[in-house]
Design a protein around this motif. Structure first.
Motif, PDB file in Angstrom:
ATOM      1  N   ASP A  44      11.239  -1.671  33.155  1.00 44.06           N
ATOM      2  CA  ASP A  44      11.142  -1.259  31.750  1.00 44.06           C
ATOM      3  C   ASP A  44      11.425   0.233  31.560  1.00 44.06           C
ATOM      4  OD1 ASP A  44      10.685  -3.583  30.366  1.00 44.06           O
ATOM      5  OD2 ASP A  44       8.503  -3.378  30.268  1.00 44.06           O
ATOM      6  N   ARG A  45      11.595   0.972  32.643  1.00 44.46           N
ATOM      7  CA  ARG A  45      11.710   2.432  32.506  1.00 44.46           C
ATOM      8  C   ARG A  45      12.850   2.883  31.599  1.00 44.46           C
ATOM      9  NH1 ARG A  45      10.344   4.185  38.794  1.00 44.46           N
ATOM     10  NH2 ARG A  45       8.116   3.623  38.702  1.00 44.46           N
ATOM     11  N   PRO A  46      14.056   2.318  31.716  1.00 45.08           N
ATOM     12  CA  PRO A  46      15.105   2.740  30.775  1.00 45.08           C
ATOM     13  C   PRO A  46      14.741   2.442  29.321  1.00 45.08           C
ATOM     14  CG  PRO A  46      16.063   1.616  32.662  1.00 45.08           C
ATOM     15  CD  PRO A  46      14.583   1.402  32.749  1.00 45.08           C
ATOM     16  N   MET A  47      14.113   1.295  29.097  1.00 44.09           N
ATOM     17  CA  MET A  47      13.692   0.959  27.739  1.00 44.09           C
ATOM     18  C   MET A  47      12.629   1.929  27.249  1.00 44.09           C
ATOM     19  SD  MET A  47      11.563  -2.292  26.301  1.00 44.09           S
ATOM     20  CE  MET A  47      10.093  -1.428  26.902  1.00 44.09           C
ATOM     21  N   ILE A  48      11.704   2.313  28.125  1.00 43.53           N
ATOM     22  CA  ILE A  48      10.637   3.236  27.741  1.00 43.53           C
ATOM     23  C   ILE A  48      11.222   4.574  27.291  1.00 43.53           C
ATOM     24  CG2 ILE A  48       8.706   4.583  28.652  1.00 43.53           C
ATOM     25  CD1 ILE A  48       8.034   2.094  30.383  1.00 43.53           C
ATOM     26  N   ALA A  49      12.235   5.041  28.004  1.00 40.80           N
ATOM     27  CA  ALA A  49      12.895   6.284  27.591  1.00 40.80           C
ATOM     28  C   ALA A  49      13.533   6.123  26.217  1.00 40.80           C
ATOM     29  CB  ALA A  49      13.942   6.685  28.627  1.00 40.80           C
ATOM     30  N   LEU A 107       0.419   0.247  25.848  1.00 40.41           N
ATOM     31  CA  LEU A 107       0.470   1.417  26.729  1.00 40.41           C
ATOM     32  C   LEU A 107       1.802   2.151  26.598  1.00 40.41           C
ATOM     33  CD1 LEU A 107      -1.234   0.017  29.951  1.00 40.41           C
ATOM     34  CD2 LEU A 107      -2.247   1.421  28.140  1.00 40.41           C
ATOM     35  N   ILE A 108       2.881   1.403  26.454  1.00 43.11           N
ATOM     36  CA  ILE A 108       4.190   2.038  26.253  1.00 43.11           C
ATOM     37  C   ILE A 108       4.199   2.812  24.936  1.00 43.11           C
ATOM     38  CG2 ILE A 108       6.633   1.570  25.822  1.00 43.11           C
ATOM     39  CD1 ILE A 108       6.339  -0.792  27.836  1.00 43.11           C
ATOM     40  N   ALA A 109       3.641   2.207  23.883  1.00 44.46           N
ATOM     41  CA  ALA A 109       3.569   2.902  22.595  1.00 44.46           C
ATOM     42  C   ALA A 109       2.676   4.134  22.697  1.00 44.46           C
ATOM     43  CB  ALA A 109       3.060   1.945  21.516  1.00 44.46           C
ATOM     44  N   ARG A 110       1.584   4.028  23.441  1.00 43.94           N
ATOM     45  CA  ARG A 110       0.719   5.193  23.646  1.00 43.94           C
ATOM     46  C   ARG A 110       1.488   6.338  24.286  1.00 43.94           C
ATOM     47  NH1 ARG A 110      -4.405   4.888  27.697  1.00 43.94           N
ATOM     48  NH2 ARG A 110      -2.779   5.133  29.295  1.00 43.94           N
ATOM     49  N   GLY A 111       2.334   6.002  25.241  1.00 45.12           N
ATOM     50  CA  GLY A 111       3.071   7.024  25.963  1.00 45.12           C
ATOM     51  C   GLY A 111       3.990   7.856  25.095  1.00 45.12           C
ATOM     52  N   THR A 112       4.370   7.334  23.935  1.00 46.17           N
ATOM     53  CA  THR A 112       5.250   8.113  23.056  1.00 46.17           C
ATOM     54  C   THR A 112       4.530   9.306  22.448  1.00 46.17           C
ATOM     55  OG1 THR A 112       4.758   6.839  21.033  1.00 46.17           O
ATOM     56  CG2 THR A 112       6.529   6.015  22.464  1.00 46.17           C
ATOM     57  N   GLY A 113       3.205   9.286  22.460  1.00 44.20           N
ATOM     58  CA  GLY A 113       2.454  10.357  21.810  1.00 44.20           C
ATOM     59  C   GLY A 113       2.442  11.663  22.569  1.00 44.20           C
ATOM     60  N   ALA A 114       2.676  11.621  23.888  1.00 45.66           N
ATOM     61  CA  ALA A 114       2.560  12.834  24.701  1.00 45.66           C
ATOM     62  C   ALA A 114       3.522  13.927  24.240  1.00 45.66           C
ATOM     63  CB  ALA A 114       2.801  12.494  26.166  1.00 45.66           C
ATOM     64  N   ILE A 138       0.825  -1.216   0.000  1.00 48.92           N
ATOM     65  CA  ILE A 138       0.000   0.000   0.000  1.00 48.92           C
ATOM     66  C   ILE A 138       0.857   1.264   0.000  1.00 48.92           C
ATOM     67  CG2 ILE A 138      -2.038  -1.068   1.012  1.00 48.92           C
ATOM     68  CD1 ILE A 138      -1.178   0.013   3.739  1.00 48.92           C
ATOM     69  N   GLY A 139       2.147   1.101  -0.280  1.00 47.83           N
ATOM     70  CA  GLY A 139       3.014   2.259  -0.420  1.00 47.83           C
ATOM     71  C   GLY A 139       3.402   2.928   0.876  1.00 47.83           C
ATOM     72  N   VAL A 140       3.476   2.150   1.952  1.00 50.08           N
ATOM     73  CA  VAL A 140       3.826   2.677   3.271  1.00 50.08           C
ATOM     74  C   VAL A 140       5.225   2.198   3.647  1.00 50.08           C
ATOM     75  CG1 VAL A 140       3.251   2.595   5.741  1.00 50.08           C
ATOM     76  CG2 VAL A 140       1.433   2.832   4.034  1.00 50.08           C
ATOM     77  N   GLY A 141       6.029   3.095   4.193  1.00 51.18           N
ATOM     78  CA  GLY A 141       7.356   2.727   4.650  1.00 51.18           C
ATOM     79  C   GLY A 141       7.309   2.025   5.995  1.00 51.18           C
ATOM     80  N   ALA A 142       8.293   1.189   6.250  1.00 54.36           N
ATOM     81  CA  ALA A 142       8.349   0.435   7.506  1.00 54.36           C
ATOM     82  C   ALA A 142       9.660   0.712   8.220  1.00 54.36           C
ATOM     83  CB  ALA A 142       8.211  -1.061   7.235  1.00 54.36           C
ATOM     84  N   LEU A 143       9.549   0.973   9.508  1.00 55.30           N
ATOM     85  CA  LEU A 143      10.720   1.165  10.360  1.00 55.30           C
ATOM     86  C   LEU A 143      10.561   0.258  11.569  1.00 55.30           C
ATOM     87  CD1 LEU A 143      13.308   2.729  11.100  1.00 55.30           C
ATOM     88  CD2 LEU A 143      11.838   4.460  12.172  1.00 55.30           C
ATOM     89  N   HIS A 144      11.472  -0.686  11.737  1.00 51.95           N
ATOM     90  CA  HIS A 144      11.420  -1.633  12.850  1.00 51.95           C
ATOM     91  C   HIS A 144      12.429  -1.195  13.903  1.00 51.95           C
ATOM     92  CE1 HIS A 144       9.881  -4.798   9.747  1.00 51.95           C
ATOM     93  NE2 HIS A 144       8.925  -3.973  10.140  1.00 51.95           N
ATOM     94  N   LEU A 145      11.932  -0.838  15.082  1.00 56.88           N
ATOM     95  CA  LEU A 145      12.781  -0.218  16.097  1.00 56.88           C
ATOM     96  C   LEU A 145      13.585  -1.224  16.913  1.00 56.88           C
ATOM     97  CD1 LEU A 145      10.483   2.693  17.330  1.00 56.88           C
ATOM     98  CD2 LEU A 145      12.185   2.668  15.490  1.00 56.88           C
ATOM     99  N   GLY A 146      13.209  -2.507  16.886  1.00 58.76           N
ATOM    100  CA  GLY A 146      14.075  -3.545  17.433  1.00 58.76           C
ATOM    101  C   GLY A 146      13.989  -3.811  18.921  1.00 58.76           C
ATOM    102  N   PHE A 147      12.973  -3.287  19.603  1.00 60.22           N
ATOM    103  CA  PHE A 147      12.833  -3.569  21.032  1.00 60.22           C
ATOM    104  C   PHE A 147      12.138  -4.914  21.225  1.00 60.22           C
ATOM    105  CE2 PHE A 147      13.183   1.022  20.721  1.00 60.22           C
ATOM    106  CZ  PHE A 147      14.096   1.309  21.724  1.00 60.22           C
ATOM    107  N   PRO A 148      12.467  -5.646  22.305  1.00 61.75           N
ATOM    108  CA  PRO A 148      11.878  -6.977  22.498  1.00 61.75           C
ATOM    109  C   PRO A 148      10.424  -6.922  22.956  1.00 61.75           C
ATOM    110  CG  PRO A 148      13.363  -6.457  24.300  1.00 61.75           C
ATOM    111  CD  PRO A 148      13.515  -5.356  23.302  1.00 61.75           C
ATOM    112  N   ASP A 149       9.637  -7.800  22.398  1.00 63.83           N
ATOM    113  CA  ASP A 149       8.237  -7.996  22.778  1.00 63.83           C
ATOM    114  C   ASP A 149       8.148  -8.334  24.268  1.00 63.83           C
ATOM    115  OD1 ASP A 149       5.801  -9.832  23.188  1.00 63.83           O
ATOM    116  OD2 ASP A 149       5.461  -9.146  21.139  1.00 63.83           O
ATOM    117  N   ALA A 150       7.061  -7.908  24.916  1.00 58.25           N
ATOM    118  CA  ALA A 150       6.899  -8.127  26.359  1.00 58.25           C
ATOM    119  C   ALA A 150       7.024  -9.596  26.749  1.00 58.25           C
ATOM    120  CB  ALA A 150       5.547  -7.581  26.824  1.00 58.25           C
ATOM    121  N   LEU A 151       6.578 -10.497  25.885  1.00 53.97           N
ATOM    122  CA  LEU A 151       6.673 -11.925  26.193  1.00 53.97           C
ATOM    123  C   LEU A 151       8.112 -12.387  26.377  1.00 53.97           C
ATOM    124  CD1 LEU A 151       4.064 -13.481  23.737  1.00 53.97           C
ATOM    125  CD2 LEU A 151       4.021 -13.704  26.234  1.00 53.97           C
TER     126      LEU A 151
END
Length: 268
Positions: free
Chosen positions: A148-153, A184-191, A94-107
């Motif tokens: 997770d706080r350092p990772m969240i930053a 929720l962590i991804a939501r927090g990036t919007g502030a 659909i013509g959208v670029g992808a950027l994979h940030l590489g952080f580990p899934d919560a599991l």
């Protein structure tokens, strides 16, 4: 505002301005926003920045092993290789670029185990060595681990860099419906982007969970819904071959309108 594209989004679409979508996992942006994504990408440079795109080595928790079984995968690293490739293919279509940030899934996020005894205990009972030992009582409860706080930053900085690099006028972030900690962590990036942030409802979690009314009220957010080309989104979702059967056992994707929230008009 239901049914009406808000002015901020309409202006970006008309001007062809860059837009970034923050996706928690390697399918969430398309699951939640696929119909609107396609429309925006026809007129604007759009990039999906996916945050949690990696796993870790075994031994895994019972919850992680269950997820691997659900995906018919024997190896977490190989599964995430396949998931990243799926994401690239679907978004490219659909013509959208992808950027994979590489952080580990919560599991798969580990906690530091001190000493030889701790390391042995973590191998014998992997739950001891992971920040989120279970899915139901940890990941899905919305209690983000202090560790997770350092990772969240770092996540916030990575998203900010993606927005700066693209010159994005708008940033779409998940609302965190369903309370998954990664959402929720991804939501927090919007502030950090203020009124440039548009929040989207997390599908399919929103089929059984309500939106966070406290968050919506605190930020003065107003909803709008997008129901064009919803049927076309189903085909895109099926492009995530490793995930679709686990999400939709009958392989039928509910054709629900996409829901978004933007900051309401400022009072004079």
């Amino acid at each position: 505002m239901n049914g009406t594209m808000p002015e901020t989004v309409r202006e970006a679409l008309t001007a062809g301005d860059p837009i970034v979508f923050v996706s928690p996992h390697l399918d969430d942006a398309v699951l939640s926003c696929g119909a609107l994504l396609k429309v925006l990408a026809d007129a604007c440079p759009v990039v999906v920045a996916t945050v949690f795109t990696a796993a870790d080595e075994p031994p895994h928790t019972y919850a992680a092993r269950g997820f691997l079984r659900e995906c018919a995968a024997g190896d977490a690293s190989a599964l995430f290789d396949a998931r990243r490739q799926e994401d690239l293919e679907v978004l490219a279509e659909i013509g959208v670029g992808a950027l994979h940030l590489g952080f580990p899934d919560a599991l798969f996020r580990r906690r530091r185990m001190s000493g030889a005894v701790g390391a042995v205990a973590g191998r014998m009972l992997p739950e001891l060595a992971h920040r989120y030992p279970t899915y139901r009582y940890d990941i899905a409860r919305g209690r983000v681990a202090r560790g997770d706080r350092p990772m969240i930053a770092a996540v916030g900085a990575a998203v900010a860099a993606a927005v700066a690099d693209t010159g994005a006028r708008l940033v779409f972030c998940p609302l965190g419906t369903g309370r998954h900690v990664d959402h929720l962590i991804a939501r927090g990036t919007g502030a950090q982007f203020g009124r440039r942030t548009v929040y989207f409802s997390d599908f399919p979690y929103d089929q059984s969970a309500a939106a966070d009314s406290i968050f919506l009220s605190r930020h003065g957010l107003e909803p709008w819904r997008w129901n064009q080309s919803i049927a076309d989104k189903e085909r895109l979702i099926h492009g995530y071959r490793t995930q679709v059967a686990g999400l939709f056992p009958d392989l039928v994707v509910p054709r629900s309108p996409e829901t978004y929230w933007v900051a309401g008009r400022r009072r004079p």
